[in-house]
Each structure stands twice: as structure tokens, then as C-alpha cells.
Design an enzyme around this catalytic site. Structure first.
Site, PDB file in Angstrom:
ATOM      1  N   LYS A 188       0.807  -1.224   0.000  1.00 34.68           N
ATOM      2  CA  LYS A 188       0.000   0.000   0.000  1.00 34.68           C
ATOM      3  C   LYS A 188       0.839   1.273   0.000  1.00 34.68           C
ATOM      4  CE  LYS A 188      -1.510   0.943   4.757  1.00 34.68           C
ATOM      5  NZ  LYS A 188      -2.652   1.412   5.536  1.00 34.68           N
ATOM      6  N   ASP A 189       2.128   1.153   0.320  1.00 35.31           N
ATOM      7  CA  ASP A 189       3.003   2.329   0.260  1.00 35.31           C
ATOM      8  C   ASP A 189       3.600   2.547  -1.132  1.00 35.31           C
ATOM      9  OD1 ASP A 189       2.598   2.938   2.940  1.00 35.31           O
ATOM     10  OD2 ASP A 189       4.236   1.632   3.590  1.00 35.31           O
ATOM     11  N   ARG A 209      -8.494   8.391   4.386  1.00 33.96           N
ATOM     12  CA  ARG A 209      -9.441   7.324   4.037  1.00 33.96           C
ATOM     13  C   ARG A 209     -10.205   6.850   5.276  1.00 33.96           C
ATOM     14  NH1 ARG A 209      -8.830   2.064   4.965  1.00 33.96           N
ATOM     15  NH2 ARG A 209      -6.696   2.420   5.652  1.00 33.96           N
ATOM     16  N   ARG A 210      -9.454   6.618   6.362  1.00 33.58           N
ATOM     17  CA  ARG A 210     -10.129   6.164   7.589  1.00 33.58           C
ATOM     18  C   ARG A 210     -11.012   7.264   8.158  1.00 33.58           C
ATOM     19  NH1 ARG A 210      -4.417   3.992   9.491  1.00 33.58           N
ATOM     20  NH2 ARG A 210      -4.428   1.992   8.425  1.00 33.58           N
ATOM     21  N   ARG A 231       1.593  10.623  13.931  1.00 37.74           N
ATOM     22  CA  ARG A 231       2.654  10.166  13.037  1.00 37.74           C
ATOM     23  C   ARG A 231       3.685   9.361  13.815  1.00 37.74           C
ATOM     24  NH1 ARG A 231       4.531  12.083   8.680  1.00 37.74           N
ATOM     25  NH2 ARG A 231       5.375  10.008   8.738  1.00 37.74           N
ATOM     26  N   ARG A 289       3.665   5.348  17.849  1.00 42.84           N
ATOM     27  CA  ARG A 289       2.222   5.592  17.958  1.00 42.84           C
ATOM     28  C   ARG A 289       1.628   4.888  19.169  1.00 42.84           C
ATOM     29  NH1 ARG A 289      -0.242   5.675  11.873  1.00 42.84           N
ATOM     30  NH2 ARG A 289       1.608   6.582  10.936  1.00 42.84           N
ATOM     31  N   CYS A 330      -1.771   7.696  -2.357  1.00 49.12           N
ATOM     32  CA  CYS A 330      -2.013   7.013  -1.092  1.00 49.12           C
ATOM     33  C   CYS A 330      -2.579   7.964  -0.041  1.00 49.12           C
ATOM     34  CB  CYS A 330      -0.744   6.352  -0.592  1.00 49.12           C
ATOM     35  SG  CYS A 330       0.595   7.503  -0.331  1.00 49.12           S
TER      36      CYS A 330
HETATM   37  C1  DPM Z   1      -0.667   4.470   3.611  1.00 47.06           C
HETATM   38  C2  DPM Z   1      -1.612   4.890   4.555  1.00 47.06           C
HETATM   39  C3  DPM Z   1      -1.054   4.587   5.807  1.00 47.06           C
HETATM   40  C4  DPM Z   1       0.213   3.978   5.578  1.00 47.06           C
HETATM   41  C5  DPM Z   1      -2.934   5.561   4.248  1.00 47.06           C
HETATM   42  C6  DPM Z   1      -4.151   4.661   4.494  1.00 47.06           C
HETATM   43  C7  DPM Z   1      -1.684   4.857   7.128  1.00 47.06           C
HETATM   44  C8  DPM Z   1      -1.307   6.182   7.719  1.00 47.06           C
HETATM   45  C9  DPM Z   1      -1.699   6.297   9.170  1.00 47.06           C
HETATM   46  C10 DPM Z   1      -0.778   4.558   2.146  1.00 47.06           C
HETATM   47  N1  DPM Z   1       0.429   3.949   4.232  1.00 47.06           N
HETATM   48  O1  DPM Z   1      -4.094   3.522   4.930  1.00 47.06           O
HETATM   49  O2  DPM Z   1      -5.262   5.155   4.211  1.00 47.06           O
HETATM   50  O3  DPM Z   1      -2.046   5.288   9.821  1.00 47.06           O
HETATM   51  O4  DPM Z   1      -1.631   7.392   9.698  1.00 47.06           O
HETATM   52  C11 DPM Z   1       1.349   1.913   6.505  1.00 47.06           C
HETATM   53  C12 DPM Z   1       1.047   0.934   7.502  1.00 47.06           C
HETATM   54  C13 DPM Z   1       1.328  -0.316   6.923  1.00 47.06           C
HETATM   55  C14 DPM Z   1       1.792  -0.077   5.644  1.00 47.06           C
HETATM   56  C15 DPM Z   1       0.546   1.198   8.876  1.00 47.06           C
HETATM   57  C16 DPM Z   1      -0.940   1.291   9.011  1.00 47.06           C
HETATM   58  C17 DPM Z   1       1.212  -1.694   7.543  1.00 47.06           C
HETATM   59  C18 DPM Z   1       0.110  -2.536   6.955  1.00 47.06           C
HETATM   60  C19 DPM Z   1       0.368  -3.075   5.586  1.00 47.06           C
HETATM   61  C20 DPM Z   1       1.197   3.437   6.586  1.00 47.06           C
HETATM   62  N2  DPM Z   1       1.826   1.272   5.431  1.00 47.06           N
HETATM   63  O5  DPM Z   1      -1.688   1.551   8.035  1.00 47.06           O
HETATM   64  O6  DPM Z   1      -1.418   1.125  10.161  1.00 47.06           O
HETATM   65  O7  DPM Z   1       1.447  -3.681   5.329  1.00 47.06           O
HETATM   66  O8  DPM Z   1      -0.498  -2.920   4.734  1.00 47.06           O
END
Ligand code: DPM
Length: 355
Positions: free
Chosen positions: A89-90, A140-141, A158, A164, A252
Site C-alpha cells: 500500500k506504500d 481514508r479512515r 505520526r 504511535r 495514497c
Molecule cells: C498508507 C496509509 C497509511 C500507511 C494511508 C491509508 C496509514 C497512515 C496512518 C498509504 N500507508 O491507509 O489510508 O495510519 O496514519 C502503513 C502501515 C502499513 C503499511 C501502517 C498502518 C502496515 C500494513 C500493511 C502506513 N503502510 O496503516 O497502520 O502492510 O499494509
């Protein structure tokens, strides 16, 4: 692939971010590869990225794209590493032209999860007092949860997952965090999950829960090596999800959310586009058949990319059907006004950035 040692064994260099979660993810990918090929050695090279360094700004407000991936892609481009492990997702839906996703691994739990402050441990979001603050930097959330839980407030949080969780437990600022269940489980914090958010209240992010391996597009040896890790069902779902994101020209940090499923050789995609405050929400579901009749031509010369994913051993018909499903979903959402909703969201993000 890189350096050959004196005994004729190859050493493959693997790039990763330094955070504990990134290290856990990279170690697990390397462990899987070691089981599949015992004649290769791996060297893990970790580095910090812009996203790791800028901790005081909401993700959506940092203008820079590919926040967590740029430095790693530079190392890949320079040949300092042979592949990089990412959370899918990143990874942007359009990678630099000389990079591809050479493997998508089996998806962990794709849903979002609620971690409560210890004093609320037995509650769920609905039970929290009026104006309780929920920590998340994901637009999104926030957009989806505002619709469902109008009594709650949302604040950016952050830092890596360790930071966190410490903020949740030690500051009195947040009543709960919303995090991807996949990351929480990989960190071994599953016991902290009070509630898992189901698709009727919160659809997940494109690629959430899946790990991906990024490789130089012309490095056929490494591509052949990592392709052993592919999980077909995850890969097809994620191709549809990424095609939707690419076609919407969304990134993203925009409020786009999905749900996918494969049932009886049909791929189902639910896609949603929301306004930042959640007042507008377009949501549609479509499906496509995944025929598996065709076998592969595996000449590396006709390497096909599906939203930057290369998967020589998976039916091109199925891959094309998945990509087309994402594109068709984007067209449907755009026909219903998704373009305007996203344009306003982008504008509001940019304004927030200037303040
Ligand atoms: C992206 C988002 C977030 C990450 C945006 C979204 C969350 C940001 C936040 C694109 N990347 O989800 O709408 O929580 O403030 C990220 C996480 C993981 C990968 C952590 C998470 C782990 C889960 C995975 C940050 N990127 O979302 O809690 O491998 O999919």
C-alpha cells in the site's frame, strides 16, 4: 543479481526501511526465499526514508509522493541493492519506468483495527464518549469513520508503529488508534486489537496487508528468484485495486477505499471515493470472470506489466481481467462524480499544507 562469492554462491542484497515493522517484513520475505533456494545468500541493507524522518506533519499534507519509497528506489536504481521489500500500500500505482513489482505475497488481514487506550480497553468505537479523539493520519479512515461515528474527533498521529502505541498509552491525547491489522499482527500486538473494522464501516486501502518486492525491470535473474513468492489470489486482487487507484489518478493520501474478494473464479471489487469530511461517498461493486485456460509464454522479452506488477507464471488473461476491472470501476466512479470529489479533496489537502 550481484556479487558472486568464491564458492560460486550468489549474494543478493535486500533494501528495507529501518523501522521494526519494515525489518520484520523484510526478514520474513528473506526467510521464505531461503527456504525456496538454498544456494543464495542474502544481505539486508536498511535505510531511513523521508517518511521516517518527517514525523510532525500529517502524511496527506507532505506534498512529496513516494514518501517511504524514494530513497530505497534510488538504492535499487544505483545497484546498491537488488530488491526492496515494501508494504504494497506504500507503493505508488505508477512506479519509475525501470522498476517493477516482481512479487506480491499472500495477504495478511487487510482490515483496519482499533487499538484502545488501556482505560477504554473493553470498549468499541461506538461506546466511546462524545468528542473522544481517535489517532490516525489516514484521510481514508477519517472520511469513512466520520460517517459512521459522528460523535468522535480525529487527529493526525505520526511516527512508526512503536511511537504511535507509546503515544496512545502514555499521552492522554488519544482514546484509540486505528491501524492496519496486518501491521499490528506482524508486530505481535494482536492482543491490543479491541475491534476490527468490517467493510460496511471502513473499506481498506489499495494493497493493504500485502507485501511486495520491487525489482529493476531488467534484472531477470532477481525477477525469476522473487517470482517464487507470488500468491496468485492476492496478486490478482491487488492488480484490480491498483488499477482503480491509477485510473482515478489518486495517491495514497486520497480518500479512496476498496474491498476485493475471489469467489468461484470471479473477482469482485468494491471501490469507494469519499470527500474528506465523509459527507459524500460514492461506492460501487463490480465483478469479472478469471478464466484460467491460457498457459504462459515465459520469455522475458515479452514481459508484460499490470500496474507495474510482473507475474510471468500467472495467466495473462486473468491479469488483464483484473486490471480491466479496476479501470472499469474507476470509469464508473468518475461517471458518478468521483473526479470532482477527489479534486476538492486534493485542494483541501494542499490548503492544509500551506497553513
Ligand atoms: C498508507 C496509509 C497509511 C500507511 C494511508 C491509508 C496509514 C497512515 C496512518 C498509504 N500507508 O491507509 O489510508 O495510519 O496514519 C502503513 C502501515 C502499513 C503499511 C501502517 C498502518 C502496515 C500494513 C500493511 C502506513 N503502510 O496503516 O497502520 O502492510 O499494509
Amino acid at each position: 543479481m550481484s556479487a558472486e562469492s568464491t564458492e560460486g554462491r550468489k549474494t543478493v542484497r535486500v533494501g528495507t526501511r529501518k523501522s521494526q515493522l519494515a525489518m520484520i517484513q523484510t526478514n520474513s520475505v528473506v526467510a521464505s526465499l531461503k527456504k525456496l533456494c538454498d544456494d543464495v545468500d542474502f544481505e539486508i541493507i536498511s535505510m531511513s526514508t523521508t517518511g521516517d524522518k518527517i514525523l510532525d506533519t500529517a502524511l496527506s499534507k507532505i506534498g512529496e509522493k513516494s514518501l517511504f519509497t524514494k530513497e530505497l528506489e534510488k538504492a535499487l536504481d544505483d545497484g546498491r541493492v537488488d530488491f526492496v521489500v515494501h508494504s504494497l500500500k506504500d507503493l505508488q500505482s505508477t512506479l519509475p519506468p525501470n522498476m517493477v513489482i516482481g512479487a506480491v505475497l499472500e495477504r495478511e488481514d487487510p482490515y483496519d483495527a482499533v487499538l484502545m487506550h488501556p482505560k477504554h480497553a473493553t470498549k468499541c468505537l461506538a461506546d466511546l464518549p462524545e468528542n473522544s479523539v481517535i489517532g490516525t493520519s489516514s484521510v481514508r479512515r477519517v472520511a469513512q469513520l466520520k460517517r459512521k461515528y459522528p460523535h468522535l474527533k480525529f487527529e493526525s498521529v505520526r511516527g512508526n508503529l512503536n511511537t504511535r502505541l507509546r503515544k496512545l498509552d502514555e499521552d492522554d491525547m488519544y482514546s484509540a488508534l486505528v491501524l492496519a491489522a496486518a501491521g499490528v499482527k506482524r508486530m505481535d500486538w494482536e492482543s491490543r486489537i479491541s475491534q476490527t473494522l468490517m467493510p460496511d464501516e471502513c473499506l481498506y486501502a489499495v494493497g493493504q496487508g500485502a507485501l511486495a518486492v520491487e525489482v529493476r525491470a531488467n534484472d531477470f535473474d532477481t525477477l525469476a528468484l522473487v517470482s517464487k513468492l507470488n500468491h496468485e489470489e492476492t496478486l490478482l486482487r491487488c492488480v484490480a485495486e491498483r488499477a482503480l487507484l491509477r485510473e482515478l489518478e489518486a495517491g495514497c493520501s486520497t480518500p479512496v477505499a476498496v474491498y476485493t474478494e475471489i469467489k468461484d473464479k470471479e473477482l469482485y471489487l468494491t471501490g469507494a471515493v469519499l470527500s474528506l469530511d465523509g459527507s459524500e461517498c460514492l461506492k460501487e461493486t463490480m465483478q469479472t470472470a478469471l478464466s484460467d485456460t491460457q498457459t504462459q509464454s515465459s520469455s522475458s522479452a515479452d514481459q508484460q506489466h499490470y500496474v507495474s506488477v510482473v507475474a510471468q507464471t500467472i495467466s495473462h488473461q486473468a491479469l488483464k481481467a483484473a486490471e480491466d476491472l479496476g479501470i472499469d470501476m474507476a470509469k464508473l466512479l468518475i461517471s458518478k462524480g468521483a473526479g470532482d470529489i477527489l479534486a476538492v479533496a486534493r485542494q483541501q489537502n494542499a490548503e492544509g499544507e500551506k497553513k
